[in-house]
Write a protein that holds these residues in place. Structure first.
Motif, PDB file in Angstrom:
ATOM      1  N   VAL A 137       0.817  -1.209   0.000  1.00 34.77           N
ATOM      2  CA  VAL A 137       0.000   0.000   0.000  1.00 34.77           C
ATOM      3  C   VAL A 137       0.856   1.266   0.000  1.00 34.77           C
ATOM      4  O   VAL A 137       0.598   2.203  -0.761  1.00 34.77           O
ATOM      5  N   LYS A 138       1.899   1.301   0.817  1.00 33.06           N
ATOM      6  CA  LYS A 138       2.623   2.553   1.057  1.00 33.06           C
ATOM      7  C   LYS A 138       3.972   2.669   0.360  1.00 33.06           C
ATOM      8  O   LYS A 138       4.383   3.775  -0.007  1.00 33.06           O
ATOM      9  N   ARG A 139       4.676   1.533   0.192  1.00 36.26           N
ATOM     10  CA  ARG A 139       6.025   1.596  -0.395  1.00 36.26           C
ATOM     11  C   ARG A 139       6.262   0.364  -1.269  1.00 36.26           C
ATOM     12  O   ARG A 139       7.084  -0.493  -0.930  1.00 36.26           O
ATOM     13  N   PRO A 140       5.562   0.265  -2.379  1.00 31.98           N
ATOM     14  CA  PRO A 140       5.660  -0.953  -3.181  1.00 31.98           C
ATOM     15  C   PRO A 140       6.949  -1.087  -3.992  1.00 31.98           C
ATOM     16  O   PRO A 140       7.227  -2.162  -4.528  1.00 31.98           O
ATOM     17  N   GLU A 141       7.721   0.000  -4.068  1.00 34.15           N
ATOM     18  CA  GLU A 141       8.943  -0.047  -4.868  1.00 34.15           C
ATOM     19  C   GLU A 141       9.854  -1.180  -4.391  1.00 34.15           C
ATOM     20  O   GLU A 141      10.157  -1.290  -3.205  1.00 34.15           O
ATOM     21  N   GLY A 142      10.279  -2.012  -5.328  1.00 32.15           N
ATOM     22  CA  GLY A 142      11.182  -3.107  -4.985  1.00 32.15           C
ATOM     23  C   GLY A 142      10.481  -4.408  -4.645  1.00 32.15           C
ATOM     24  O   GLY A 142      11.134  -5.454  -4.553  1.00 32.15           O
ATOM     25  N   LEU A 143       9.166  -4.376  -4.453  1.00 32.92           N
ATOM     26  CA  LEU A 143       8.435  -5.612  -4.191  1.00 32.92           C
ATOM     27  C   LEU A 143       8.131  -6.322  -5.507  1.00 32.92           C
ATOM     28  O   LEU A 143       7.804  -5.684  -6.512  1.00 32.92           O
ATOM     29  N   ASP A 144       8.209  -7.640  -5.500  1.00 32.92           N
ATOM     30  CA  ASP A 144       7.835  -8.449  -6.655  1.00 32.92           C
ATOM     31  C   ASP A 144       6.360  -8.818  -6.496  1.00 32.92           C
ATOM     32  O   ASP A 144       6.024  -9.860  -5.929  1.00 32.92           O
ATOM     33  N   LEU A 145       5.494  -7.946  -6.986  1.00 30.66           N
ATOM     34  CA  LEU A 145       4.061  -8.165  -6.784  1.00 30.66           C
ATOM     35  C   LEU A 145       3.575  -9.420  -7.501  1.00 30.66           C
ATOM     36  O   LEU A 145       2.750 -10.169  -6.962  1.00 30.66           O
ATOM     37  N   ALA A 146       4.079  -9.666  -8.715  1.00 29.79           N
ATOM     38  CA  ALA A 146       3.694 -10.885  -9.426  1.00 29.79           C
ATOM     39  C   ALA A 146       4.148 -12.122  -8.655  1.00 29.79           C
ATOM     40  O   ALA A 146       3.431 -13.124  -8.583  1.00 29.79           O
ATOM     41  N   GLY A 147       5.332 -12.054  -8.060  1.00 32.26           N
ATOM     42  CA  GLY A 147       5.834 -13.163  -7.257  1.00 32.26           C
ATOM     43  C   GLY A 147       4.991 -13.390  -6.014  1.00 32.26           C
ATOM     44  O   GLY A 147       4.745 -14.538  -5.618  1.00 32.26           O
ATOM     45  N   LEU A 148       4.534 -12.296  -5.384  1.00 26.20           N
ATOM     46  CA  LEU A 148       3.652 -12.429  -4.228  1.00 26.20           C
ATOM     47  C   LEU A 148       2.350 -13.114  -4.636  1.00 26.20           C
ATOM     48  O   LEU A 148       1.842 -13.980  -3.910  1.00 26.20           O
TER      49      LEU A 148
END
Length: 223
Positions: A137-148
């Motif tokens: 929600v607040k700091r998605p930069e660097g997260l692998d959303l597809a992987g999650l």
């Protein structure tokens, strides 16, 4: 002001014990009988007292631990202290307040997020997922959303209750906050049907991810 002792606080909490409140709380897995509005009033009067908070946590009892989480100084805890505390926080309300009121404000939050998400204990892992949802929600930069989404799709249906709930929250927030992943998040939610039949009070949003995502996006007038 004279220093407040643990014994004084414990006596005050004992006086606030309400059998009706305990009965309600126990239905949700919480073993205390103190009205939370009254507990917050005690915390407001005490103010921030890190030493007292650590002593109250050390009692091992739920109501003193909840009070401790309201009067502590979140940034004062070391990483290993927080790790030990989340493993000791077995009742849902203590676990929830610890993660939301303390760990999220800690400089160690990201390191703990990564470590806890991979922990074999599902309750500890749920704390990691809660911290991940905060980042979604607040700091998605660097997260692998597809992987999650890959992990959620593979593991959420058969996850233990608290871990399943945390994964589902992450799924919903990915769908709400990130339009490029929304269709997949909706599809995963529809296929897995996690929390589809969860009893939802009137005027509350269902935790079933497709309903949750659709309602929140609709409030924003997004496509």
């Amino acid at each position: 002001m004279a220093e407040t002792t643990v014994a004084e606080v414990m006596a005050e909490l004992a006086a606030l014990e309400d059998p009706r409140a305990r009965a309600v709380n126990e239905r949700h897995g919480d073993d205390h009988g103190v009205n939370l509005t009254k507990l917050r009033a005690v915390a407001k009067r005490l103010g921030t007292q890190q030493d007292l908070a650590q002593q109250l946590w050390g009692t091992g009892d739920t109501a003193p631990r909840l009070l401790a989480l309201l009067i502590c100084r979140p940034k004062a805890f070391e990483r290993d202290e927080l790790d030990a505390m989340v493993r000791e926080a077995r009742t849902p309300k203590v676990h929830d307040w610890l993660v939301n009121y303390v760990v999220k404000k800690s400089p160690h939050a990201e390191e703990l997020r990564v470590a806890w998400s991979a922990d074999p204990d599902p309750v500890v892992a749920s704390a990691g997922w809660a911290l991940t949802t905060e980042r979604v929600v607040k700091r998605p930069e660097g997260l692998d959303l597809a992987g999650l989404l890959d992990v959620i799709e593979a593991q959420m249906r058969n996850a233990p209750d608290r871990l399943q709930w945390a994964m589902n929250s992450c799924l919903a927030q990915i769908g709400i906050e990130h339009p490029e992943h929304r269709a997949r998040a909706l599809d995963i939610g529809e296929r897995l049907e996690v929390l589809k039949d969860y009893p939802t009070p009137p005027n509350c949003t269902s935790p079933f991810a497709p309903v949750w995502i659709t309602e929140m996006v609709g409030r924003r007038n997004e496509p």
